[in-house]
Scaffold this active site. Sequence first.
Site, PDB file in Angstrom:
ATOM      1  N   ASP A  16      15.021   9.672   5.092  1.00  0.00           N
ATOM      2  CA  ASP A  16      13.832  10.135   4.359  1.00  0.00           C
ATOM      3  C   ASP A  16      13.592   9.385   3.059  1.00  0.00           C
ATOM      4  O   ASP A  16      13.067   9.940   2.091  1.00  0.00           O
ATOM      5  CB  ASP A  16      13.928  11.655   4.071  1.00  0.00           C
ATOM      6  CG  ASP A  16      14.037  12.459   5.348  1.00  0.00           C
ATOM      7  OD1 ASP A  16      13.460  12.040   6.363  1.00  0.00           O
ATOM      8  OD2 ASP A  16      14.709  13.510   5.326  1.00  0.00           O
ATOM      9  N   LYS A  19      10.747   5.180   4.368  1.00  0.00           N
ATOM     10  CA  LYS A  19      10.691   3.951   5.180  1.00  0.00           C
ATOM     11  C   LYS A  19       9.325   3.803   5.846  1.00  0.00           C
ATOM     12  O   LYS A  19       8.830   2.699   6.019  1.00  0.00           O
ATOM     13  CB  LYS A  19      11.778   3.981   6.267  1.00  0.00           C
ATOM     14  CG  LYS A  19      13.182   4.086   5.694  1.00  0.00           C
ATOM     15  CD  LYS A  19      14.228   4.289   6.782  1.00  0.00           C
ATOM     16  CE  LYS A  19      14.146   5.628   7.492  1.00  0.00           C
ATOM     17  NZ  LYS A  19      14.468   6.790   6.653  1.00  0.00           N
ATOM     18  N   GLY A  43      11.355  11.314  11.117  1.00  0.00           N
ATOM     19  CA  GLY A  43      10.002  11.748  10.778  1.00  0.00           C
ATOM     20  C   GLY A  43       9.522  10.832   9.674  1.00  0.00           C
ATOM     21  O   GLY A  43      10.021  10.891   8.553  1.00  0.00           O
ATOM     22  N   HIS A  44       8.596   9.949   9.999  1.00  0.00           N
ATOM     23  CA  HIS A  44       8.134   8.944   9.033  1.00  0.00           C
ATOM     24  C   HIS A  44       6.679   9.235   8.652  1.00  0.00           C
ATOM     25  O   HIS A  44       5.836   9.403   9.523  1.00  0.00           O
ATOM     26  CB  HIS A  44       8.255   7.531   9.632  1.00  0.00           C
ATOM     27  CG  HIS A  44       9.679   7.138   9.901  1.00  0.00           C
ATOM     28  ND1 HIS A  44      10.044   5.915  10.392  1.00  0.00           N
ATOM     29  CD2 HIS A  44      10.839   7.819   9.721  1.00  0.00           C
ATOM     30  CE1 HIS A  44      11.364   5.859  10.507  1.00  0.00           C
ATOM     31  NE2 HIS A  44      11.863   7.016  10.119  1.00  0.00           N
ATOM     32  N   GLN A 228      16.584   6.995  10.133  1.00  0.00           N
ATOM     33  CA  GLN A 228      17.726   7.612   9.456  1.00  0.00           C
ATOM     34  C   GLN A 228      18.110   6.756   8.238  1.00  0.00           C
ATOM     35  O   GLN A 228      17.224   6.198   7.617  1.00  0.00           O
ATOM     36  CB  GLN A 228      18.919   7.800  10.410  1.00  0.00           C
ATOM     37  CG  GLN A 228      18.708   8.880  11.470  1.00  0.00           C
ATOM     38  CD  GLN A 228      17.803   8.480  12.615  1.00  0.00           C
ATOM     39  OE1 GLN A 228      18.054   7.520  13.319  1.00  0.00           O
ATOM     40  NE2 GLN A 228      16.737   9.218  12.822  1.00  0.00           N
TER      41      GLN A 228
HETATM   42  P1  GDP Z   1      11.034   8.322   5.983  1.00  0.00           P
HETATM   43  O1  GDP Z   1      11.652   9.192   7.012  1.00  0.00           O
HETATM   44  O2  GDP Z   1      12.038   7.413   5.345  1.00  0.00           O
HETATM   45  O3  GDP Z   1       9.834   7.558   6.475  1.00  0.00           O
HETATM   46  O4  GDP Z   1      10.524   9.299   4.823  1.00  0.00           O
HETATM   47  P2  GDP Z   1       9.739  10.703   5.030  1.00  0.00           P
HETATM   48  O5  GDP Z   1       8.355  10.414   5.443  1.00  0.00           O
HETATM   49  O6  GDP Z   1      10.539  11.639   5.848  1.00  0.00           O
HETATM   50  O7  GDP Z   1       9.787  11.286   3.547  1.00  0.00           O
HETATM   51  C1  GDP Z   1       9.208  10.627   2.464  1.00  0.00           C
HETATM   52  C2  GDP Z   1       8.155  11.548   1.822  1.00  0.00           C
HETATM   53  O8  GDP Z   1       7.827  11.065   0.540  1.00  0.00           O
HETATM   54  C3  GDP Z   1       6.844  11.564   2.597  1.00  0.00           C
HETATM   55  O9  GDP Z   1       6.290  12.848   2.491  1.00  0.00           O
HETATM   56  C4  GDP Z   1       5.983  10.554   1.847  1.00  0.00           C
HETATM   57  O10 GDP Z   1       4.591  10.791   1.988  1.00  0.00           O
HETATM   58  C5  GDP Z   1       6.438  10.771   0.439  1.00  0.00           C
HETATM   59  N1  GDP Z   1       6.378   9.615  -0.463  1.00  0.00           N
HETATM   60  C6  GDP Z   1       6.570   8.310  -0.154  1.00  0.00           C
HETATM   61  N2  GDP Z   1       6.585   7.554  -1.280  1.00  0.00           N
HETATM   62  C7  GDP Z   1       6.378   8.410  -2.310  1.00  0.00           C
HETATM   63  C8  GDP Z   1       6.325   8.246  -3.744  1.00  0.00           C
HETATM   64  O11 GDP Z   1       6.486   7.170  -4.288  1.00  0.00           O
HETATM   65  N3  GDP Z   1       6.106   9.378  -4.479  1.00  0.00           N
HETATM   66  C9  GDP Z   1       5.950  10.607  -3.913  1.00  0.00           C
HETATM   67  N4  GDP Z   1       5.748  11.635  -4.715  1.00  0.00           N
HETATM   68  N5  GDP Z   1       6.027  10.801  -2.568  1.00  0.00           N
HETATM   69  C10 GDP Z   1       6.247   9.710  -1.793  1.00  0.00           C
HETATM   70  P1  IMO Z   2      14.331   9.609   9.076  1.00  0.00           P
HETATM   71  O1  IMO Z   2      14.139   8.436   9.992  1.00  0.00           O
HETATM   72  C1  IMO Z   2      17.002  12.615   7.383  1.00  0.00           C
HETATM   73  C2  IMO Z   2      20.316  13.976   9.885  1.00  0.00           C
HETATM   74  C3  IMO Z   2      20.247  15.428  10.311  1.00  0.00           C
HETATM   75  C4  IMO Z   2      21.735  15.751  10.420  1.00  0.00           C
HETATM   76  C5  IMO Z   2      22.315  14.456  10.970  1.00  0.00           C
HETATM   77  C6  IMO Z   2      22.516  14.454  12.483  1.00  0.00           C
HETATM   78  O2  IMO Z   2      13.142  10.488   8.957  1.00  0.00           O
HETATM   79  O3  IMO Z   2      14.890   9.175   7.764  1.00  0.00           O
HETATM   80  P2  IMO Z   2      20.822  14.309  14.544  1.00  0.00           P
HETATM   81  O4  IMO Z   2      19.671  15.179  14.929  1.00  0.00           O
HETATM   82  O5  IMO Z   2      20.445  12.868  14.314  1.00  0.00           O
HETATM   83  O6  IMO Z   2      22.012  14.429  15.450  1.00  0.00           O
HETATM   84  O7  IMO Z   2      21.323  14.903  13.127  1.00  0.00           O
HETATM   85  O8  IMO Z   2      21.404  13.417  10.622  1.00  0.00           O
HETATM   86  N1  IMO Z   2      19.117  13.171  10.211  1.00  0.00           N
HETATM   87  C7  IMO Z   2      18.193  12.827   9.321  1.00  0.00           C
HETATM   88  N2  IMO Z   2      18.064  13.150   8.017  1.00  0.00           N
HETATM   89  N3  IMO Z   2      16.116  11.779   7.948  1.00  0.00           N
HETATM   90  C8  IMO Z   2      16.237  11.435   9.251  1.00  0.00           C
HETATM   91  O9  IMO Z   2      15.426  10.516   9.847  1.00  0.00           O
HETATM   92  C9  IMO Z   2      17.296  11.986   9.999  1.00  0.00           C
HETATM   93  N4  IMO Z   2      17.688  11.876  11.293  1.00  0.00           N
HETATM   94  C10 IMO Z   2      18.813  12.598  11.408  1.00  0.00           C
HETATM   95  O10 IMO Z   2      19.592  16.216   9.358  1.00  0.00           O
HETATM   96  O11 IMO Z   2      22.271  15.950   9.139  1.00  0.00           O
HETATM   97 MG    MG Z   3      11.909  11.220   7.460  1.00  0.00          MG
END
Ligand code: GDP
Ligand code: IMO
Ligand code: MG
Length: 432
Positions: A16, A19, A43-44, A228
């Site tokens: 998270d 990316k 979840g991106h 991840q």
């Molecule tokens: P990923 O899994 O690495 O793609 O990240 P996620 O999408 O799960 O979580 C990142 C969250 O931060 C998302 O809700 C984005 O919309 C938000 N986000 C990304 N960059 C920024 C930032 O610079 N500031 C803030 N406040 N939110 C951001």
């Molecule tokens: P993105 O791509 C954050 C974590 C789960 C758990 C561990 C194992 O959005 O960054 P799993 O379901 O993979 O067997 O769970 O890994 N986990 C993540 N945490 N972002 C993710 O993906 C994750 N994918 C798995 O919360 O701790």
């Molecule tokens: Mg994510």
Amino acid sequence: MKLRGNTLVIGLQWGDEAKGKITDILSEQADVVVRFLGGSNAGHTVVTGGQTFKLHLIPSGIIHPNVLCVIAGGVVLDPEIFELELNDLVAGHIKFDGRLKISQTAHVVFPYHKLEDQLKENSLGDGKIGTTARGIGPCYTDKATRTQAIRVCDLFHLEQLDAKVRDIVNYKNRLFLALYNSPGVNADEMVRKAHRYGEILRPFVCDTTELLQDAMAADKRLVFEGAQGTLLDVDHGTFPYVTSSNASACGVSAGSGVPAKAIRTFLGVAKAYTTRVGTGPCPTEQINAAGDRIRERGHEYGTTTGRPRRCGWFDAFATRYSVRLGGIDKVALMLLDVLSGFDKLLICTGYRYRGQMLRSFPTDGEVMKEVEPVYEEHPGWAEEIDQVKSFDQLPANAQSYVRRLEQLIEAPVAIVSVGPDRAQTLMREETI
Ligand code: GDP
Ligand code: IMO
Ligand code: MG
């Protein structure tokens, strides 16, 4: 912004790191964007012009109209989630015809994988991993076991498919009953689903390894979208509290079929603080007002599961480990805006274990459980920074915070993000 060559986007923390946002930005310069590991546990998020897209399996490059998107063989693919995502794209007016490809060697996630994930987690009580319950671990387990696996290509061998599915379901159901007293899944239903999965996936399936090699031969620009994060890597992360695949930069070659030497830039993505979902050690976690403030300002609730994320100070000791392990050239530092309004910020510079400072990041789970973070203090800044347009316009303390992190993690911060939208991105270097 320009790309020097093929680029890998990899999370440096526990996932998270945003990316999705960075991949979307790089996609402007890309011909092909590749997902190469994980599945719908990811979840991106991509935010652009008031629209928000949440992607689990489909590469974030799909939002750009001319980018070819590839789900490579290292991914474990849940066709039901894939279908839902296609519907979301249609609803968002994103056209994907002809520019979405799936590897025939990707493994297929079935409902019995999700059931197994849940039953196993429930049986572990306090010792559970806190998985996303998306069947990821069980599907990768079947891949390693080999005889219980179904790959995308198997869905098209109809003469063998039914018997194969029935065999697997028979085996799994005996296991579910014996270990968890669960009736398991219905074999007829699984066979029907297997046929349907084939129909859903058929238009997209090809040999993606060959496709990527042809793209490189034609001098196309590739971006690899990690899922991840490094500290969730099954070999190099905080085992056993990890995911079931190589989520560090080490995984890109096996997962995509592209030699690592074909990738010019390894771009690490890190938040300006730390979050973690699920159980497992997180030494800088703040179960207090500071952690709550980060969670609320950063909307730190899981994109996939909605769970509140555990929040804490930036862990430079862990992130430096990820930088070194991955051969990271440059870093994108995300969500800096969330830290506005703190009088002071703490940065973890090392771990103490039984009175001694550790020289290296502990990969022994028992050691990791006990470490105490050692902090240095950095002055905060009061101003909101989400409208700032260049690094030089950031408050002096925000600039020095970024510079201090660069020193500690031993990698230059080329991109600073101050909000979720594409526009809220400060480029410190024009070429990545
Ligand atoms: P990923 O899994 O690495 O793609 O990240 P996620 O999408 O799960 O979580 C990142 C969250 O931060 C998302 O809700 C984005 O919309 C938000 N986000 C990304 N960059 C920024 C930032 O610079 N500031 C803030 N406040 N939110 C951001
Ligand atoms: P993105 O791509 C954050 C974590 C789960 C758990 C561990 C194992 O959005 O960054 P799993 O379901 O993979 O067997 O769970 O890994 N986990 C993540 N945490 N972002 C993710 O993906 C994750 N994918 C798995 O919360 O701790
Ligand atoms: Mg994510």
